[in-house]
Enzyme design. Structure first.
Site, PDB file in Angstrom:
ATOM      1  N   GLY A 249      -2.355  -1.544   3.691  1.00 35.32           N
ATOM      2  CA  GLY A 249      -2.598  -0.545   2.926  1.00 35.32           C
ATOM      3  C   GLY A 249      -2.857   0.787   3.806  1.00 35.32           C
ATOM      4  N   ILE A 250      -3.871   1.579   3.128  1.00 30.47           N
ATOM      5  CA  ILE A 250      -4.170   2.833   3.866  1.00 30.47           C
ATOM      6  C   ILE A 250      -5.874   2.751   4.064  1.00 30.47           C
ATOM      7  CG2 ILE A 250      -2.335   4.346   2.894  1.00 30.47           C
ATOM      8  CD1 ILE A 250      -4.295   5.319   0.844  1.00 30.47           C
ATOM      9  N   GLY A 251      -6.265   3.398   5.079  1.00 33.85           N
ATOM     10  CA  GLY A 251      -7.643   3.652   5.308  1.00 33.85           C
ATOM     11  C   GLY A 251      -7.852   3.143   6.636  1.00 33.85           C
TER      12      GLY A 251
ATOM     13  N   ILE B 246      -9.236   0.382   7.877  1.00 38.83           N
ATOM     14  CA  ILE B 246      -9.181  -1.016   8.445  1.00 38.83           C
ATOM     15  C   ILE B 246      -7.769  -1.121   8.809  1.00 38.83           C
ATOM     16  CG2 ILE B 246      -9.085  -3.491   7.859  1.00 38.83           C
ATOM     17  CD1 ILE B 246     -11.812  -3.066   6.625  1.00 38.83           C
TER      18      ILE B 246
ATOM     19  N   GLU C 154       3.374  -1.835  -0.046  1.00 40.03           N
ATOM     20  CA  GLU C 154       3.398  -1.146  -1.247  1.00 40.03           C
ATOM     21  C   GLU C 154       3.239   0.360  -0.948  1.00 40.03           C
ATOM     22  OE1 GLU C 154      -0.190  -2.989  -2.834  1.00 40.03           O
ATOM     23  OE2 GLU C 154      -0.437  -0.950  -3.566  1.00 40.03           O
TER      24      GLU C 154
ATOM     25  N   GLY D 140      -1.946  -3.459  -5.484  1.00 40.68           N
ATOM     26  CA  GLY D 140      -1.075  -4.601  -5.358  1.00 40.68           C
ATOM     27  C   GLY D 140      -1.751  -5.581  -4.505  1.00 40.68           C
TER      28      GLY D 140
END
Ligand code: COA
Length: 457
Positions: free
Chosen positions: A214-216, A218, A237, A335
């Protein structure tokens, strides 16, 4: 008529284009870095022309001007992912929220919400009269196939991307030319805790695996730990800037994929100009609608899929809460479940839920005996396999209730382990750990207390 004639015949101002919107209409707009702010501004400035128009938007990176007090009776906002500008209003009932797995959102919007108007943002047409949806294909492109009125903000800053993300100018009702830089998701500094989490996640990733990130903080920390890997794939996604250096270095080369070999597959790009420049005119990156990208059966066509997602809370059964804090909507499922299931179905696949062990500056544990009252379970315990914190990895599939609880207590922050052990004893009427194990674990508690004292002196 040439495509240029068609384009010019549809070219209007934003004020002219929005006259096609009727009172009571449902209007779906593009999200994230592809939100058509130029046309939305015209709607806001002319709000008195409209009554009860519902704006359907998954996730905004900007403000939610629809929620200003003067907009009451004129606009209603219905989002599918809470953000900083509408979280509070969702909780107090001033903003609508629709919950759905991301891969189902195109169907939910088309067949249940049923908007009449679609407003999107696209790149200028190419020499054949095709515009590109750029950073956001997800649910956005699909809406232009069935909405009665399709208005596009044409913006030179929108990257020209490949995949299922182009459309001919004849398929739009109006074009409005407004050039403005796209909203950006800037990379933030990776904390030490995130770096430790990244290391544990990377230990579960093998050469040749196909990743969802994902984003961010982590995901970026995971990316920072992947430099000794090779032949990784990317089917995600959405991604942020964190993947760009790995793609440029060929660490992610998509060679070992079973579908879209040699190509990165995305539903949306959520980064800064670093990512947008990388995906611009880059045939090795494909953007596709989210009902394809996030369909678990499609994800599972690749072998060795590793999904990495984050959460807010995990209980001792392994139930994962990622999008609510009590009754307050914090984000959405996005997602997460699509990829947890897709990775589980993939031959050799693994799903990882990664989170810092604490929240609120260390004051609360994210690993808890019971989830907070009012919170919704995002990923059910039967779907969850690896849970990672800065203290290690808990593998849950195939584990009994007691084994799950013990594995999770071991990766909780030492400060909260004694409380979790007490709760375990109450629930299962037995000691969770041997004396030796307890000695080691409580030793770590002492270490942390000393560390804290040392840091305060
Ligand atoms: N109880 C109360 N508050 C909590 C909490 C808990 N158990 N856990 C976290 N919080 C607070 C944090 O302290 C923080 O508050 P602050 O901003 O006041 O400091 C806030 O909630 C956000 O927590 P954080 O962990 O920093 O969030 P994040 O930005 O890293 O996002 C998720 C984490 C889980 C919210 C996000 O990944 C998400 O929405 N996931 C679901 C969607 C998904 O996974 N999609 C697929 C990948 S894109």
């Amino acid at each position: 008529m040439t495509w240029k004639d068609i384009y010019e015949s549809k070219l209007v101002t934003a004020e002219e284009a929005i006259k096609a919107i009727n009172n009571g209409d449902k209007v779906v707009t593009g999200m994230g870095c592809g939100e058509p702010f130029g046309i939305q501004r015209a709607l806001i400035e002319n709000y008195q022309q409209f009554e009860n128009v519902e704006i359907v938007n998954m996730l905004t990176l900007g403000d939610s001007p629809w929620l200003r007090p003067e907009m009451k009776g004129h606009f209603i906002l219905n989002c599918l992912f809470a953000s900083h500008s509408n979280r509070k209003e969702i909780s107090n009932g001033k903003c609508e929220f629709t919950t759905s797995h991301f891969y189902e959102i195109p169907d939910v919007i088309k067949n249940y919400i049923c908007p009449r108007v679609s407003i999107v943002m696209v790149s200028p047409p190419d020499e054949h009269g095709y515009v590109s949806f750029g950073t956001t294909v997800d649910y956005t492109r699909g809406t232009t196939d069935y909405c009665e009125i399709v208005i596009a903000q044409v913006n030179k800053y929108v990257p020209r991307t490949f995949g299922n993300c182009i459309k001919h100018v004849r398929d739009f009702t109006y074009f409005v030319e407004i050039d403005e830089p796209l909203p950006e998701v800037k990379g933030i500094e990776i904390s030490n805790t995130e770096m430790e989490i990244g290391k544990h996640c990377a230990s579960l990733i093998n050469d040749g695996d196909c990743l969802q990130l994902g984003i961010g903080g982590i995901p970026n920390a995971v990316c920072a730990q992947l430099w000794d890997k090779k032949d990784l794939g990317l089917h995600s996604e959405l991604v942020g800037d964190g993947v760009v250096d790995l793609l440029e270095a060929g660490i992610i080369n998509n060679k070992k994929k079973q579908t879209h070999i040699g190509r990165t597959v995305l539903g949306a790009a959520f980064g800064s100009s670093k990512l947008n420049d990388y995906i611009n005119n880059n045939p090795s990156v494909e953007l596709h609608p989210i009902d394809y990208v996030n369909n678990p059966a499609e994800i599972a066509k690749n072998n060795n899929v590793v999904s990495i997602n984050s959460c807010l809370q995990v209980d001792l059964l392994g139930q994962v809460v990622s999008d609510t804090v009590g009754l307050n909507q914090f984000s959405a499922v996005g997602g997460q479940v699509d990829f947890v299931r897709g990775a589980t179905m993939s031959k050799g696949g693994r799903s990882i839920i990664a989170m810092p062990s604490t929240a609120k500056k260390g004051l609360i544990s994210r690993i808890v005996p019971l989830i907070t009252e009012g919170s919704a379970v995002t990923t059910p315990r039967n779907d969850v396999n690896f849970v990672v914190t800065e203290f290690g990895i808990a593998q849950l599939k195939g584990k009994t209730l007691k084994e799950r609880a013990k594995a999770l207590i071991k990766i909780a922050h030492p400060t909260f382990r004694p409380h979790l052990i007490l709760e375990y004893k109450k629930r299962f009427n037995e000691e969770p750990f041997t004396r030796e194990e307890l000695k080691v674990m409580l030793g770590e508690v002492k270490e942390h207390i000393f560390d804290n004292i040392r840091n305060h002196n």
